[in-house]
Scaffold this motif. Sequence first.
Motif, mmCIF file in Angstrom:
data_model
loop_
_atom_site.group_PDB
_atom_site.id
_atom_site.type_symbol
_atom_site.label_atom_id
_atom_site.label_comp_id
_atom_site.label_asym_id
_atom_site.label_seq_id
_atom_site.Cartn_x
_atom_site.Cartn_y
_atom_site.Cartn_z
ATOM 1 N N LYS A 7 0.840 -1.205 0.000
ATOM 2 C CA LYS A 7 0.000 0.000 0.000
ATOM 3 C C LYS A 7 0.878 1.258 0.000
ATOM 4 O O LYS A 7 0.603 2.232 -0.696
ATOM 5 N N THR A 28 -10.031 7.949 1.302
ATOM 6 C CA THR A 28 -10.112 7.561 2.712
ATOM 7 C C THR A 28 -9.657 6.110 2.872
ATOM 8 O O THR A 28 -9.898 5.283 1.990
ATOM 9 N N SER A 30 -6.621 3.152 4.739
ATOM 10 C CA SER A 30 -5.206 3.004 5.094
ATOM 11 C C SER A 30 -4.280 3.320 3.916
ATOM 12 O O SER A 30 -3.202 3.889 4.103
ATOM 13 N N THR A 31 -4.697 2.982 2.690
ATOM 14 C CA THR A 31 -3.846 3.281 1.525
ATOM 15 C C THR A 31 -3.847 4.790 1.263
ATOM 16 O O THR A 31 -2.790 5.381 1.001
ATOM 17 N N GLY A 82 -7.990 4.555 -2.417
ATOM 18 C CA GLY A 82 -7.885 3.096 -2.419
ATOM 19 C C GLY A 82 -9.175 2.458 -2.892
ATOM 20 O O GLY A 82 -10.094 3.124 -3.375
ATOM 21 N N ASP A 84 -11.689 -1.466 -2.246
ATOM 22 C CA ASP A 84 -11.829 -2.785 -1.621
ATOM 23 C C ASP A 84 -11.689 -3.900 -2.659
ATOM 24 O O ASP A 84 -11.203 -4.986 -2.347
ATOM 25 N N LYS A 94 -16.059 0.139 -3.315
ATOM 26 C CA LYS A 94 -15.470 0.999 -2.296
ATOM 27 C C LYS A 94 -16.468 1.188 -1.167
ATOM 28 O O LYS A 94 -17.637 0.885 -1.303
ATOM 29 N N GLY A 95 -15.963 1.692 -0.046
ATOM 30 C CA GLY A 95 -16.862 1.979 1.067
ATOM 31 C C GLY A 95 -16.612 1.128 2.296
ATOM 32 O O GLY A 95 -17.340 1.212 3.276
ATOM 33 N N GLY A 97 -14.498 1.650 4.380
ATOM 34 C CA GLY A 97 -14.306 2.613 5.475
ATOM 35 C C GLY A 97 -15.521 3.502 5.688
ATOM 36 O O GLY A 97 -15.498 4.382 6.545
ATOM 37 N N ALA A 99 -16.851 5.772 3.674
ATOM 38 C CA ALA A 99 -16.800 7.150 3.152
ATOM 39 C C ALA A 99 -17.260 7.229 1.693
ATOM 40 O O ALA A 99 -16.964 8.197 0.999
ATOM 41 N N GLU A 103 -16.582 10.073 -1.314
ATOM 42 C CA GLU A 103 -15.580 9.580 -2.284
ATOM 43 C C GLU A 103 -16.128 9.680 -3.706
ATOM 44 O O GLU A 103 -15.422 10.097 -4.630
ATOM 45 N N LYS A 121 -6.406 -6.829 -4.188
ATOM 46 C CA LYS A 121 -7.700 -6.194 -4.478
ATOM 47 C C LYS A 121 -8.185 -6.446 -5.913
ATOM 48 O O LYS A 121 -9.330 -6.159 -6.228
#
Length: 218
Positions: A7, A28, A30-31, A82, A84, A94-95, A97, A99, A103, A121
């Motif tokens: 990452k 949003t 970790s990446t 980033g 998922d 995505k999502g 997290g 957000a 995003e 991924k």
Amino acid sequence: MTQDEMKKMVAEAALDYVEAGTVIGIGTGSTANHFIDSLATIKHKIDGAVASSNASAKRLKDHGIPVLDLNSVSELSVYVDGADESNHYLHLIKGGGGALTREKIVAACSHKFVCIADGSKLVDVLGKFPLPIEVIPMARSMIARELVKRGGQPVYREGFTTDNGNVILDVHNLEIMEPVKLEQELNNLPGIVTVGLFAIRPADVLLLGTEDGVRTLT
Ligand code: 5RP
């Protein structure tokens, strides 16, 4: 190499897409956090950033990077975030997290969407990762029933409220063969704020972290 090292590697590679004297969009997770940390090393190059979550806004500010309101900016040169999951067409889930709504808005305002992710991924068919859907709280059960009709198994993300005051349903057991069609269909259900499918507006570039270095997919 660990997943986190991958990452970090793609986050650093994404700096090449940052254009001097522009405002950029920031995702949003970790990446994206690694990207924010890397961006701090060239922060004087940009005019500022628009964040896709309160968490990313805070991290940017902590680094001394100016955070701008999207309403005060006419365009963003690039959006870096980033994912998922991504398929080979750069349609994304995505999502994870939570957000996804902001995003999707920030991605929609950006000339280029650079997705950064570790190699795990990339998938052939989206849906192994439960599809996050942001829902207006009063519509939660109604939308859950609609998702069951479509073969999904929605799970309420308990104890989580989005930055917009809504709730998330994570939909398991979907094999998403036609991401654009599903995104369009779910977008039409009243009560759904945002579907975590980014297929109508996919990423333009995917930087994938692998043992052999950064792989670029377009
Ligand atoms: C947040 C997101 C993230 O981009 C996604 O969950 C990936 O997260 P990470 O970079 O931590 O693996 O969509 O809403």
